[in-house]
Design a protein around this motif. Sequence first.
Motif, PDB file in Angstrom:
ATOM      1  N   ILE A 287      70.416  61.783  60.901  1.00 36.82           N
ATOM      2  CA  ILE A 287      69.305  61.128  60.867  1.00 36.82           C
ATOM      3  C   ILE A 287      69.294  59.874  59.641  1.00 36.82           C
ATOM      4  O   ILE A 287      69.076  58.863  59.849  1.00 36.82           O
ATOM      5  CB  ILE A 287      68.151  61.705  60.694  1.00 36.82           C
ATOM      6  N   VAL A 288      69.816  60.682  58.550  1.00 35.36           N
ATOM      7  CA  VAL A 288      69.613  59.797  57.377  1.00 35.36           C
ATOM      8  C   VAL A 288      71.045  58.867  57.200  1.00 35.36           C
ATOM      9  O   VAL A 288      70.443  57.737  56.770  1.00 35.36           O
ATOM     10  CB  VAL A 288      69.678  60.889  56.077  1.00 35.36           C
ATOM     11  N   LEU A 289      71.946  59.203  57.354  1.00 32.37           N
ATOM     12  CA  LEU A 289      73.163  58.422  56.949  1.00 32.37           C
ATOM     13  C   LEU A 289      73.190  57.237  57.947  1.00 32.37           C
ATOM     14  O   LEU A 289      73.421  56.200  57.319  1.00 32.37           O
ATOM     15  CB  LEU A 289      74.642  59.109  57.132  1.00 32.37           C
ATOM     16  N   LYS A 295      71.812  49.741  56.540  1.00 33.53           N
ATOM     17  CA  LYS A 295      71.319  48.865  55.204  1.00 33.53           C
ATOM     18  C   LYS A 295      72.397  48.175  54.282  1.00 33.53           C
ATOM     19  O   LYS A 295      72.326  47.292  53.662  1.00 33.53           O
ATOM     20  CB  LYS A 295      70.403  49.566  54.154  1.00 33.53           C
ATOM     21  N   MET A 296      73.640  48.968  54.729  1.00 34.27           N
ATOM     22  CA  MET A 296      74.920  48.309  54.007  1.00 34.27           C
ATOM     23  C   MET A 296      75.790  47.135  54.725  1.00 34.27           C
ATOM     24  O   MET A 296      75.739  47.063  55.827  1.00 34.27           O
ATOM     25  CB  MET A 296      75.831  49.439  53.885  1.00 34.27           C
ATOM     26  N   ALA A 297      76.086  46.147  53.889  1.00 28.77           N
ATOM     27  CA  ALA A 297      76.841  45.226  54.460  1.00 28.77           C
ATOM     28  C   ALA A 297      78.137  46.002  54.977  1.00 28.77           C
ATOM     29  O   ALA A 297      78.743  46.831  54.172  1.00 28.77           O
ATOM     30  CB  ALA A 297      77.170  44.055  53.345  1.00 28.77           C
ATOM     31  N   GLY A 298      78.572  45.777  56.298  1.00 33.02           N
ATOM     32  CA  GLY A 298      79.603  46.223  56.599  1.00 33.02           C
ATOM     33  C   GLY A 298      79.460  47.687  57.022  1.00 33.02           C
ATOM     34  O   GLY A 298      80.404  48.621  56.965  1.00 33.02           O
ATOM     35  N   GLY A 299      78.122  48.103  57.039  1.00 33.81           N
ATOM     36  CA  GLY A 299      77.932  49.319  57.200  1.00 33.81           C
ATOM     37  C   GLY A 299      78.514  50.121  58.476  1.00 33.81           C
ATOM     38  O   GLY A 299      78.660  51.474  58.499  1.00 33.81           O
ATOM     39  N   HIS A 300      78.636  49.427  59.507  1.00 32.24           N
ATOM     40  CA  HIS A 300      79.087  49.883  60.802  1.00 32.24           C
ATOM     41  C   HIS A 300      80.457  50.434  60.430  1.00 32.24           C
ATOM     42  O   HIS A 300      80.938  51.395  61.091  1.00 32.24           O
ATOM     43  CB  HIS A 300      79.047  49.173  61.982  1.00 32.24           C
ATOM     44  N   ILE A 301      81.311  49.630  59.792  1.00 37.61           N
ATOM     45  CA  ILE A 301      82.674  50.246  59.425  1.00 37.61           C
ATOM     46  C   ILE A 301      82.918  51.542  58.674  1.00 37.61           C
ATOM     47  O   ILE A 301      83.519  52.383  58.822  1.00 37.61           O
ATOM     48  CB  ILE A 301      83.374  48.771  58.719  1.00 37.61           C
ATOM     49  N   VAL A 302      81.975  51.478  57.572  1.00 39.94           N
ATOM     50  CA  VAL A 302      81.861  52.405  56.672  1.00 39.94           C
ATOM     51  C   VAL A 302      81.390  53.712  57.462  1.00 39.94           C
ATOM     52  O   VAL A 302      81.960  54.768  57.313  1.00 39.94           O
ATOM     53  CB  VAL A 302      80.935  52.266  55.496  1.00 39.94           C
ATOM     54  N   GLY A 303      80.436  53.551  58.248  1.00 42.69           N
ATOM     55  CA  GLY A 303      79.936  54.505  59.271  1.00 42.69           C
ATOM     56  C   GLY A 303      81.029  55.123  59.940  1.00 42.69           C
ATOM     57  O   GLY A 303      81.122  56.463  60.231  1.00 42.69           O
ATOM     58  N   ALA A 304      81.784  54.106  60.683  1.00 39.71           N
ATOM     59  CA  ALA A 304      83.003  54.988  61.626  1.00 39.71           C
ATOM     60  C   ALA A 304      84.101  55.454  60.672  1.00 39.71           C
ATOM     61  O   ALA A 304      84.364  56.625  61.013  1.00 39.71           O
ATOM     62  CB  ALA A 304      83.379  53.738  62.597  1.00 39.71           C
ATOM     63  N   ALA A 305      84.280  55.105  59.526  1.00 39.53           N
ATOM     64  CA  ALA A 305      85.238  55.608  58.825  1.00 39.53           C
ATOM     65  C   ALA A 305      84.956  56.981  58.339  1.00 39.53           C
ATOM     66  O   ALA A 305      85.478  58.020  58.605  1.00 39.53           O
ATOM     67  CB  ALA A 305      85.731  54.733  57.511  1.00 39.53           C
TER      68      ALA A 305
END
Length: 451
Positions: A287-289, A295-305
């Motif tokens: 839920i949190v991450l 909110k992060m720029a490029g957050g979807h890439i960071v999330g996938a990684a």
Amino acid sequence: MDKQRSSFTGKLGFIMAAAGSAVGLGNIWRFPYLAAQYGGGIFLLVYLVLAVTFGFALMTAEIAIGRKTGLSAIGAFKYLSKKWAFVGYLAAIVPIIILPYYSVIGGWVAKFFVAFVSGHGAEAADGTYFGDFITSVWEPIGWFSLFVGLTAVIVWFGVEKGIEKVSKIMMPVLVLLSVFIAIYALCMDGAIDGLLYYVVPDFDHFSVKTVLAAMGQLFYSMSLAMGIMITYGSYMKKEESIESSVRHIEIFDTGIAFLAGLMIIPSIFAVGDPDQLLSKGPGLMFIVLPQLFDKMAGGHIVGAAFFVMVLFAALTSSISLMETVVSVFMDKFKWSRKTTCAIVFAGCILLGLPSSLGNGVWSHITVMGFAFLDFFDFISNSVLMPVVALLTCVFVGYVLKPKSIADEVMASGHGFKSRTLFDIVIKYFAPVCIILILVTSVLDVLGIFKI
Ligand code: PHE
């Protein structure tokens, strides 16, 4: 693991393999939500104290038993004492209970990884996404089956070596990525309150439950009290130092858990309402991450990684869980590896179904007040593992005697620096604590005594 006692290539090989089993969802998913739920700093403090005392002594004892006998749990206890053979069997039950629900969570991680990779990360940040997902019927079952299937295929083909290599790269990257995410989270408004909640102990939050939860988490996270470290010890060479290997595994495992908390708990204060989120339980990370990544720029890439690495950490652990279960059945029933894998796969799906459905359509069914997943978690972590740990301590402390473990530790010619600590913990500190905690928690669950 096949029956011939191959050895790890060296100390690093041993540490990496044991760490691969130890570092998993326990560190990244379970530790932060328990810390959030049980008072933050006070939980962290209790955990750390237990890790350097209990964790150290128990892991040393298990590895030494394995190396001394050259056998895995059931065989090792039987070999050392016929009367105590039942402890080996009891230990063997634990992974059978953990594997199914562990795989349910593994399935959630796989789902979130795919959501981020396929560009649906922003949707995952929506407050209802996770809830909608786990309360549905077929989707979580599908992901869970996929996770068990992947684990089974790897155990079937025995390609742990390849996984070992991949995780040697993935693990350091996971650490770096977590450091980055934690720093990002800490720079957000309100995060400092979360940091303070996490690192400053507040003694008002202390209760017996804090100790019980921290102890269960310690066993779980370090893969203790279920025979896994005995098996790993049986593969260890005589000249390697048990003591320093244990210290390394401990630091690695605790370090990653601490980092996961540093990523998630400050985020709770930065992205949402702490009162509501702190007690969120198993869903916390999911839920949190995503909200943080949003909110992060490029957050979807960071999330996938991030999710692919958590998936790997989870797989290396589920492989060691399934491997243990498979080898117990192979030894017992003399089935072939492939037959055993197929049976364990099917059994795991069956046993995991209630944990998956218990979040949605079966949420009205509870066992002793717990939803299925929490019930299996409670029975393994808060009941069986403390019992196995207690029996191991009594066995080592009073039957086998600490000296024989110390002799095994010193067989490598490295001495045994924490010998006194080991003796005191194994003979007195651990047994007394475990008994007190077990009794109060059972009375609590039965409603006789409220803690
Ligand atoms: N220690 C693993 C974790 O932290 C879980 C696990 C338990 C793995 C027991 C293997 C055996 O996720």
